[in-house]
Design a protein around this motif. Structure first.
Motif, short mmCIF file in Angstrom:
data_model
loop_
_atom_site.label_atom_id
_atom_site.label_comp_id
_atom_site.label_asym_id
_atom_site.label_seq_id
_atom_site.Cartn_x
_atom_site.Cartn_y
_atom_site.Cartn_z
N TYR A 1 5.07 -2.51 55.33
CA TYR A 1 4.35 -3.42 56.21
C TYR A 1 5.26 -4.55 56.68
N GLU A 2 5.94 -5.18 55.73
CA GLU A 2 6.79 -6.33 56.07
C GLU A 2 7.95 -5.89 56.96
N TYR B 1 1.22 -11.88 53.65
CA TYR B 1 0.15 -12.55 54.39
C TYR B 1 0.50 -12.83 55.84
N ASN B 2 1.70 -12.45 56.27
CA ASN B 2 2.04 -12.64 57.69
C ASN B 2 1.45 -11.50 58.52
N THR B 3 1.14 -11.83 59.77
CA THR B 3 0.48 -10.83 60.62
C THR B 3 1.26 -10.63 61.93
N PRO B 4 1.02 -9.49 62.59
CA PRO B 4 1.68 -9.27 63.89
C PRO B 4 1.32 -10.34 64.91
N SER C 1 -5.13 -5.19 56.18
CA SER C 1 -5.02 -5.60 54.77
C SER C 1 -4.48 -7.02 54.70
N ALA C 2 -3.47 -7.30 55.53
CA ALA C 2 -2.87 -8.64 55.50
C ALA C 2 -3.89 -9.68 55.93
N ALA C 3 -4.64 -9.35 56.98
CA ALA C 3 -5.65 -10.30 57.46
C ALA C 3 -6.66 -10.58 56.34
N ALA C 4 -7.03 -9.54 55.60
CA ALA C 4 -8.01 -9.74 54.53
C ALA C 4 -7.38 -10.52 53.37
N LEU D 1 -0.32 -8.45 42.85
CA LEU D 1 0.45 -7.47 43.63
C LEU D 1 0.04 -6.04 43.28
N ALA D 2 -0.10 -5.79 41.98
CA ALA D 2 -0.42 -4.43 41.52
C ALA D 2 -1.74 -3.94 42.12
N ALA D 3 -2.64 -4.87 42.39
CA ALA D 3 -3.95 -4.47 42.91
C ALA D 3 -3.85 -3.87 44.32
#
Ligand code: PLP
Length: 411
Positions: free
Chosen positions: A304-305, A390-393, A7-10, A281-283
Protein backbone atom coordinates in the motif's frame (compact mmCIF):
# COMPACT_ATOMS: atom_id res chain seq x y z
CA UNK A 1 -5.10 -9.47 3.47
CA UNK A 2 -4.86 -6.53 1.11
CA UNK A 3 -4.53 -3.12 2.72
CA UNK A 4 -6.27 -0.56 0.54
CA UNK A 5 -7.01 3.14 0.50
CA UNK A 6 -10.30 2.26 2.20
CA UNK A 7 -8.37 0.41 4.95
CA UNK A 8 -6.19 3.48 5.43
CA UNK A 9 -9.20 5.77 5.58
CA UNK A 10 -10.74 3.52 8.23
CA UNK A 11 -7.48 3.20 10.21
CA UNK A 12 -7.16 6.97 10.46
CA UNK A 13 -9.88 6.97 13.09
CA UNK A 14 -7.51 4.99 15.33
CA UNK A 15 -5.00 7.86 15.48
CA UNK A 16 -6.20 10.82 17.56
CA UNK A 17 -3.41 13.09 16.26
CA UNK A 18 -4.76 12.81 12.72
CA UNK A 19 -7.75 14.87 13.82
CA UNK A 20 -5.53 17.93 14.15
CA UNK A 21 -6.23 20.79 11.75
CA UNK A 22 -4.47 23.92 10.61
CA UNK A 23 -6.64 26.79 9.42
CA UNK A 24 -9.54 24.39 8.96
CA UNK A 25 -7.57 21.81 6.93
CA UNK A 26 -6.40 18.49 8.39
CA UNK A 27 -2.65 18.29 8.98
CA UNK A 28 -1.00 16.00 6.43
CA UNK A 29 1.55 13.81 8.19
CA UNK A 30 4.23 12.96 5.64
CA UNK A 31 6.93 12.80 8.30
CA UNK A 32 6.78 9.05 9.04
CA UNK A 33 10.55 8.50 8.59
CA UNK A 34 11.03 10.95 11.46
CA UNK A 35 8.40 9.21 13.58
CA UNK A 36 4.81 8.04 13.23
CA UNK A 37 1.70 8.93 15.16
CA UNK A 38 0.34 6.40 17.64
CA UNK A 39 -3.04 4.69 17.65
CA UNK A 40 -5.37 4.95 20.63
CA UNK A 41 -4.55 1.34 21.55
CA UNK A 42 -0.95 2.38 22.19
CA UNK A 43 -1.99 5.47 24.15
CA UNK A 44 -4.29 3.27 26.26
CA UNK A 45 -1.59 0.69 26.92
CA UNK A 46 0.86 3.39 28.00
CA UNK A 47 -1.63 5.13 30.26
CA UNK A 48 -2.78 1.82 31.77
CA UNK A 49 0.69 1.34 33.24
CA UNK A 50 0.69 4.80 34.82
CA UNK A 51 -2.89 4.36 36.00
CA UNK A 52 -2.63 0.85 37.42
CA UNK A 53 0.88 -0.30 37.98
CA UNK A 54 3.79 2.15 37.93
CA UNK A 55 6.07 0.03 40.10
CA UNK A 56 9.51 -1.49 39.78
CA UNK A 57 10.59 -5.05 39.11
CA UNK A 58 11.51 -7.77 41.54
CA UNK A 59 9.07 -7.15 44.40
CA UNK A 60 7.15 -9.97 46.02
CA UNK A 61 3.83 -8.31 45.33
CA UNK A 62 1.38 -8.53 42.49
CA UNK A 63 1.88 -5.15 40.86
CA UNK A 64 5.63 -5.73 40.66
CA UNK A 65 4.97 -9.07 39.00
CA UNK A 66 2.69 -7.25 36.57
CA UNK A 67 5.54 -4.89 35.69
CA UNK A 68 7.64 -7.97 34.91
CA UNK A 69 4.87 -9.25 32.68
CA UNK A 70 4.81 -5.95 30.78
CA UNK A 71 8.51 -6.31 30.01
CA UNK A 72 8.21 -9.99 29.08
CA UNK A 73 5.24 -9.28 26.82
CA UNK A 74 7.19 -6.55 25.02
CA UNK A 75 10.12 -8.90 24.41
CA UNK A 76 7.77 -11.54 23.03
CA UNK A 77 6.04 -9.00 20.79
CA UNK A 78 9.32 -7.60 19.48
CA UNK A 79 10.60 -11.12 18.79
CA UNK A 80 7.48 -11.78 16.72
CA UNK A 81 7.83 -8.46 14.96
CA UNK A 82 11.47 -8.98 14.04
CA UNK A 83 11.43 -12.74 13.52
CA UNK A 84 13.75 -13.60 16.40
CA UNK A 85 13.65 -17.20 17.57
CA UNK A 86 13.31 -16.21 21.22
CA UNK A 87 12.21 -13.19 23.30
CA UNK A 88 15.52 -13.64 25.17
CA UNK A 89 17.24 -12.13 22.11
CA UNK A 90 15.42 -8.81 22.59
CA UNK A 91 16.89 -5.99 24.67
CA UNK A 92 15.43 -2.53 25.12
CA UNK A 93 16.94 0.91 25.56
CA UNK A 94 16.08 4.59 25.41
CA UNK A 95 16.34 4.68 21.62
CA UNK A 96 18.33 3.04 18.83
CA UNK A 97 21.24 5.49 19.08
CA UNK A 98 21.76 4.95 22.79
CA UNK A 99 21.60 1.17 22.42
CA UNK A 100 24.05 1.27 19.53
CA UNK A 101 26.53 3.34 21.56
CA UNK A 102 26.22 0.78 24.37
CA UNK A 103 26.86 -2.01 21.89
CA UNK A 104 29.85 -0.18 20.40
CA UNK A 105 31.39 0.38 23.84
CA UNK A 106 30.92 -3.31 24.59
CA UNK A 107 32.42 -4.48 21.32
CA UNK A 108 35.19 -1.90 21.56
CA UNK A 109 36.49 -3.66 24.67
CA UNK A 110 37.44 -6.69 22.64
CA UNK A 111 38.99 -4.91 19.66
CA UNK A 112 42.73 -4.89 19.03
CA UNK A 113 44.50 -1.78 17.81
CA UNK A 114 44.36 -1.86 14.01
CA UNK A 115 41.15 -3.87 13.82
CA UNK A 116 38.97 -2.51 11.06
CA UNK A 117 35.36 -1.40 11.19
CA UNK A 118 33.40 -0.80 8.01
CA UNK A 119 30.59 1.74 8.02
CA UNK A 120 28.67 3.03 5.02
CA UNK A 121 27.98 6.42 3.45
CA UNK A 122 24.32 5.42 3.13
CA UNK A 123 23.78 5.05 6.85
CA UNK A 124 22.13 7.30 9.40
CA UNK A 125 24.70 8.70 11.83
CA UNK A 126 23.23 6.45 14.53
CA UNK A 127 24.91 3.49 12.84
CA UNK A 128 28.11 5.39 12.14
CA UNK A 129 28.86 7.61 15.14
CA UNK A 130 29.05 4.76 17.69
CA UNK A 131 31.49 2.89 15.43
CA UNK A 132 33.49 5.98 14.46
CA UNK A 133 33.99 6.60 18.19
CA UNK A 134 36.01 3.38 18.40
CA UNK A 135 38.81 5.09 16.49
CA UNK A 136 39.74 6.36 19.98
CA UNK A 137 40.52 2.77 20.91
CA UNK A 138 42.74 2.28 17.87
CA UNK A 139 40.17 0.88 15.46
CA UNK A 140 40.59 1.79 11.80
CA UNK A 141 37.34 3.03 10.27
CA UNK A 142 36.63 2.45 6.59
CA UNK A 143 33.63 3.80 4.73
CA UNK A 144 31.81 2.00 1.91
CA UNK A 145 30.76 4.45 -0.80
CA UNK A 146 27.36 5.45 -2.04
CA UNK A 147 26.66 5.23 -5.78
CA UNK A 148 25.05 8.17 -7.57
CA UNK A 149 21.85 6.11 -7.98
CA UNK A 150 21.46 6.09 -4.20
CA UNK A 151 22.48 2.47 -3.68
CA UNK A 152 25.39 1.24 -1.63
CA UNK A 153 28.49 0.39 -3.65
CA UNK A 154 28.73 -3.26 -2.62
CA UNK A 155 31.80 -3.83 -4.78
CA UNK A 156 33.56 -1.05 -2.92
CA UNK A 157 32.44 -2.54 0.38
CA UNK A 158 33.79 -5.92 -0.71
CA UNK A 159 37.12 -4.31 -1.54
CA UNK A 160 37.38 -2.98 2.02
CA UNK A 161 36.81 -6.33 3.73
CA UNK A 162 39.86 -8.32 4.78
CA UNK A 163 41.52 -10.24 7.59
CA UNK A 164 41.47 -7.21 9.92
CA UNK A 165 37.74 -6.58 9.47
CA UNK A 166 36.13 -6.93 12.89
CA UNK A 167 32.76 -5.25 12.37
CA UNK A 168 30.56 -4.26 9.45
CA UNK A 169 27.84 -1.78 10.40
CA UNK A 170 25.27 -1.29 7.65
CA UNK A 171 21.68 -0.22 7.36
CA UNK A 172 19.22 -2.20 5.30
CA UNK A 173 16.92 0.71 4.42
CA UNK A 174 17.88 4.33 4.01
CA UNK A 175 15.82 6.91 5.88
CA UNK A 176 16.97 9.52 3.35
CA UNK A 177 16.44 7.79 0.01
CA UNK A 178 14.32 4.70 0.63
CA UNK A 179 17.10 2.44 -0.71
CA UNK A 180 16.89 -1.14 0.53
CA UNK A 181 20.31 -2.76 0.71
CA UNK A 182 20.45 -6.54 0.22
CA UNK A 183 22.08 -7.96 3.32
CA UNK A 184 23.13 -11.39 2.04
CA UNK A 185 26.30 -10.16 0.25
CA UNK A 186 27.34 -8.24 3.36
CA UNK A 187 26.73 -11.28 5.57
CA UNK A 188 28.79 -13.47 3.26
CA UNK A 189 31.70 -11.02 3.28
CA UNK A 190 31.55 -10.75 7.07
CA UNK A 191 31.38 -14.50 7.55
CA UNK A 192 34.37 -15.03 5.29
CA UNK A 193 36.48 -13.05 7.78
CA UNK A 194 34.63 -13.80 11.03
CA UNK A 195 33.50 -10.22 11.33
CA UNK A 196 30.41 -9.19 13.25
CA UNK A 197 27.51 -7.46 11.51
CA UNK A 198 25.42 -4.67 12.99
CA UNK A 199 22.25 -3.92 11.05
CA UNK A 200 20.33 -0.66 11.35
CA UNK A 201 16.77 -1.74 10.60
CA UNK A 202 15.07 1.40 11.92
CA UNK A 203 13.67 2.48 8.56
CA UNK A 204 13.17 -1.06 7.27
CA UNK A 205 11.21 -2.30 10.28
CA UNK A 206 8.62 0.43 9.87
CA UNK A 207 7.81 -0.41 6.26
CA UNK A 208 8.78 -3.94 5.25
CA UNK A 209 8.62 -7.41 6.78
CA UNK A 210 11.73 -8.47 8.68
CA UNK A 211 13.11 -11.89 9.47
CA UNK A 212 16.04 -11.62 11.85
CA UNK A 213 16.96 -15.31 11.73
CA UNK A 214 16.84 -15.44 7.93
CA UNK A 215 18.83 -12.22 7.65
CA UNK A 216 21.64 -13.86 9.59
CA UNK A 217 23.16 -10.74 11.12
CA UNK A 218 24.66 -10.61 14.60
CA UNK A 219 22.88 -7.53 15.94
CA UNK A 220 19.90 -5.65 14.57
CA UNK A 221 18.48 -2.43 15.92
CA UNK A 222 15.22 -0.61 15.45
CA UNK A 223 13.07 1.98 17.12
CA UNK A 224 9.40 1.65 18.06
CA UNK A 225 8.41 5.26 17.47
CA UNK A 226 8.92 4.66 13.75
CA UNK A 227 6.28 1.93 13.75
CA UNK A 228 3.40 3.51 15.67
CA UNK A 229 4.83 2.92 19.14
CA UNK A 230 6.54 4.96 21.84
CA UNK A 231 10.17 6.05 21.98
CA UNK A 232 11.97 2.80 22.77
CA UNK A 233 15.05 1.35 21.09
CA UNK A 234 15.12 -2.37 20.34
CA UNK A 235 18.23 -4.51 19.99
CA UNK A 236 17.92 -8.04 18.66
CA UNK A 237 21.04 -10.17 19.18
CA UNK A 238 22.04 -13.50 17.73
CA UNK A 239 21.32 -16.09 20.43
CA UNK A 240 24.16 -16.31 22.95
CA UNK A 241 26.20 -13.43 21.54
CA UNK A 242 25.30 -10.73 24.05
CA UNK A 243 26.52 -12.95 26.88
CA UNK A 244 30.01 -12.90 25.36
CA UNK A 245 30.23 -9.08 25.48
CA UNK A 246 31.21 -6.72 28.28
CA UNK A 247 28.66 -3.89 28.10
CA UNK A 248 28.57 -1.11 30.71
CA UNK A 249 26.47 -2.51 33.53
CA UNK A 250 26.11 -2.58 37.29
CA UNK A 251 27.45 -5.50 39.31
CA UNK A 252 24.03 -5.84 40.96
CA UNK A 253 21.98 -6.07 37.77
CA UNK A 254 21.02 -9.20 35.86
CA UNK A 255 24.16 -10.23 34.01
CA UNK A 256 22.58 -12.54 31.45
CA UNK A 257 21.06 -11.60 28.09
CA UNK A 258 18.78 -9.91 27.29
CA UNK A 259 19.30 -7.79 30.45
CA UNK A 260 23.06 -7.60 30.08
CA UNK A 261 23.02 -4.43 27.98
CA UNK A 262 19.99 -2.84 29.68
CA UNK A 263 20.91 -0.36 32.39
CA UNK A 264 18.58 1.17 34.98
CA UNK A 265 14.83 0.92 35.25
CA UNK A 266 12.97 0.12 32.04
CA UNK A 267 10.33 2.48 30.70
CA UNK A 268 7.45 0.14 31.57
CA UNK A 269 4.76 2.35 30.10
CA UNK A 270 6.57 2.67 26.79
CA UNK A 271 7.19 -1.07 26.70
CA UNK A 272 3.47 -1.69 27.12
CA UNK A 273 3.08 0.65 24.17
CA UNK A 274 5.56 -1.39 22.10
CA UNK A 275 3.45 -4.51 22.59
CA UNK A 276 0.29 -2.60 21.73
CA UNK A 277 1.88 -1.15 18.56
CA UNK A 278 2.92 -4.59 17.35
CA UNK A 279 -0.48 -6.04 18.17
CA UNK A 280 -2.05 -3.12 16.33
CA UNK A 281 0.02 -3.87 13.23
CA UNK A 282 -0.56 -7.61 13.47
CA UNK A 283 -4.32 -7.03 13.37
CA UNK A 284 -3.97 -5.95 9.73
CA UNK A 285 -2.69 -9.40 8.80
CA UNK A 286 -3.96 -12.96 8.70
CA UNK A 287 -2.28 -16.03 10.12
CA UNK A 288 -2.26 -18.66 12.81
CA UNK A 289 -0.14 -16.69 15.28
CA UNK A 290 1.11 -13.16 15.82
CA UNK A 291 4.34 -13.74 13.87
CA UNK A 292 2.39 -14.85 10.81
CA UNK A 293 -0.05 -11.98 11.18
CA UNK A 294 2.77 -9.45 11.51
CA UNK A 295 4.46 -10.74 8.36
CA UNK A 296 1.22 -10.71 6.41
CA UNK A 297 0.35 -7.24 7.68
CA UNK A 298 3.77 -5.76 6.93
CA UNK A 299 3.64 -7.15 3.39
CA UNK A 300 0.22 -5.61 2.75
CA UNK A 301 1.25 -2.31 4.30
CA UNK A 302 4.43 -2.30 2.23
CA UNK A 303 2.42 -2.75 -0.96
CA UNK A 304 0.00 0.00 0.00
CA UNK A 305 2.67 2.49 1.03
CA UNK A 306 4.67 1.72 -2.10
CA UNK A 307 1.62 2.65 -4.18
CA UNK A 308 1.53 6.05 -2.46
CA UNK A 309 5.24 6.51 -3.12
CA UNK A 310 4.74 5.72 -6.82
CA UNK A 311 1.82 8.14 -7.03
CA UNK A 312 3.86 10.89 -5.40
CA UNK A 313 7.02 10.26 -7.44
CA UNK A 314 5.03 10.23 -10.68
CA UNK A 315 3.50 13.59 -9.79
CA UNK A 316 6.90 14.99 -8.81
CA UNK A 317 8.41 14.05 -12.13
CA UNK A 318 6.01 16.42 -13.88
CA UNK A 319 7.25 19.38 -11.81
CA UNK A 320 10.07 21.57 -13.08
CA UNK A 321 13.64 21.70 -11.74
CA UNK A 322 13.32 18.97 -9.12
CA UNK A 323 15.88 16.19 -9.00
CA UNK A 324 14.61 13.02 -7.39
CA UNK A 325 17.26 10.96 -5.65
CA UNK A 326 17.24 7.33 -4.62
CA UNK A 327 16.42 4.12 -6.43
CA UNK A 328 13.71 4.21 -9.13
CA UNK A 329 10.24 3.49 -7.88
CA UNK A 330 10.05 0.24 -9.87
CA UNK A 331 12.84 -1.14 -7.69
CA UNK A 332 11.66 -3.74 -5.20
CA UNK A 333 12.08 -3.95 -2.29
CA UNK A 334 12.15 -0.25 -1.65
CA UNK A 335 11.00 1.82 1.30
CA UNK A 336 8.19 4.33 0.62
CA UNK A 337 10.42 7.34 1.14
CA UNK A 338 10.85 9.80 -1.70
CA UNK A 339 13.34 12.65 -1.67
CA UNK A 340 14.27 15.37 -4.10
CA UNK A 341 16.73 18.23 -4.29
CA UNK A 342 16.89 21.32 -6.44
CA UNK A 343 19.60 23.78 -7.25
CA UNK A 344 17.77 26.64 -5.52
CA UNK A 345 17.42 24.61 -2.31
CA UNK A 346 14.46 22.89 -0.74
CA UNK A 347 14.06 24.78 2.55
CA UNK A 348 11.68 27.44 1.11
CA UNK A 349 9.45 24.66 -0.23
CA UNK A 350 9.46 22.82 3.10
CA UNK A 351 8.57 26.05 4.91
CA UNK A 352 5.76 26.89 2.47
CA UNK A 353 4.34 23.38 2.79
CA UNK A 354 4.69 23.46 6.59
CA UNK A 355 2.74 26.72 6.69
CA UNK A 356 -0.12 24.88 4.96
CA UNK A 357 -0.07 21.89 7.33
CA UNK A 358 2.03 19.53 5.19
CA UNK A 359 4.57 17.97 7.50
CA UNK A 360 7.64 17.17 5.45
CA UNK A 361 11.27 17.10 6.44
CA UNK A 362 14.18 18.70 4.68
CA UNK A 363 17.93 18.61 5.17
CA UNK A 364 19.97 15.47 5.85
CA UNK A 365 17.84 13.74 8.52
CA UNK A 366 21.08 12.64 10.23
CA UNK A 367 22.01 10.77 7.04
CA UNK A 368 24.65 13.44 6.60
CA UNK A 369 26.98 11.39 4.41
CA UNK A 370 24.18 10.68 1.93
CA UNK A 371 23.66 14.36 1.32
CA UNK A 372 27.41 15.00 1.16
CA UNK A 373 28.04 12.05 -1.17
CA UNK A 374 25.34 13.23 -3.57
CA UNK A 375 26.88 16.72 -3.56
CA UNK A 376 23.75 18.28 -2.06
CA UNK A 377 25.14 19.78 1.12
CA UNK A 378 25.44 23.28 -0.39
CA UNK A 379 21.84 23.12 -1.61
CA UNK A 380 20.53 22.35 1.86
CA UNK A 381 20.00 18.67 1.20
CA UNK A 382 16.78 16.91 0.31
CA UNK A 383 13.07 17.39 0.78
CA UNK A 384 11.76 14.08 2.07
CA UNK A 385 8.25 12.69 2.05
CA UNK A 386 7.61 9.38 3.77
CA UNK A 387 4.42 7.38 3.98
CA UNK A 388 2.70 5.54 6.78
CA UNK A 389 -0.37 3.31 6.85
CA UNK A 390 -2.59 6.30 7.62
CA UNK A 391 -1.65 8.32 4.53
CA UNK A 392 -4.11 8.35 1.67
CA UNK A 393 -3.99 8.94 -2.10
CA UNK A 394 -6.11 12.07 -1.56
CA UNK A 395 -3.43 13.48 0.72
CA UNK A 396 -0.79 12.76 -1.89
CA UNK A 397 -2.86 14.66 -4.50
CA UNK A 398 -3.21 17.57 -2.07
CA UNK A 399 0.53 17.61 -1.49
CA UNK A 400 1.29 17.56 -5.21
CA UNK A 401 -1.22 20.38 -5.81
CA UNK A 402 0.37 22.43 -3.06
CA UNK A 403 3.86 21.83 -4.44
CA UNK A 404 2.72 22.74 -7.94
CA UNK A 405 1.26 26.01 -6.65
CA UNK A 406 4.23 27.10 -4.54
CA UNK A 407 6.61 26.32 -7.39
CA UNK A 408 4.41 28.19 -9.88
CA UNK A 409 4.43 31.13 -7.43
CA UNK A 410 8.18 31.28 -7.90
CA UNK A 411 9.39 29.67 -4.68
C1 PLP B 1 17.64 4.79 9.70
C2 PLP B 1 17.70 5.32 11.11
N1 PLP B 1 18.60 4.79 11.96
C3 PLP B 1 18.69 5.20 13.22
C4 PLP B 1 17.88 6.19 13.71
C5 PLP B 1 18.04 6.61 15.13
O1 PLP B 1 16.98 6.13 15.90
P1 PLP B 1 16.71 6.69 17.35
O2 PLP B 1 16.05 8.02 17.19
O3 PLP B 1 15.83 5.67 17.98
O4 PLP B 1 18.02 6.80 18.05
C6 PLP B 1 16.93 6.78 12.86
C7 PLP B 1 16.08 7.89 13.34
O5 PLP B 1 15.69 8.73 12.58
C8 PLP B 1 16.84 6.32 11.54
O6 PLP B 1 15.94 6.84 10.68
Amino acid sequence: MAFTAASAAAARADFPALARHMNGTPLAWFDAPGGTQVPQAVIDAVSRVYRDCNVNLGGLFDTSREAGEVVAAARAAAADFLGAASPAQISFGANMTTLNFALARALGRRLQVGDEIIVTALDHEANRGPWLSLAERGAVILEARLKSDGTLDLDHLASLVGPRTAIIAAGIASNALGTVTPFAPIRELAQAYDALTIVDAVHHAAHLPLDFEALGCDFLLCSAYKFYGPHVGVLCSRAGLLDTLEPDRLSVQHQAAPHRIETGTPNFAALAGVTAAIDYLAAFGAGADRRERVLDAMQSLADYEHGLAVQYATGLDALPDLMRHGPPLDTWPRAPTVSFARARGVAPLAAALGAQGFQVWHGHFYARRVVESLGLADQGGLLRVGFALYNTPQEVDRLLDALRTVIADGL
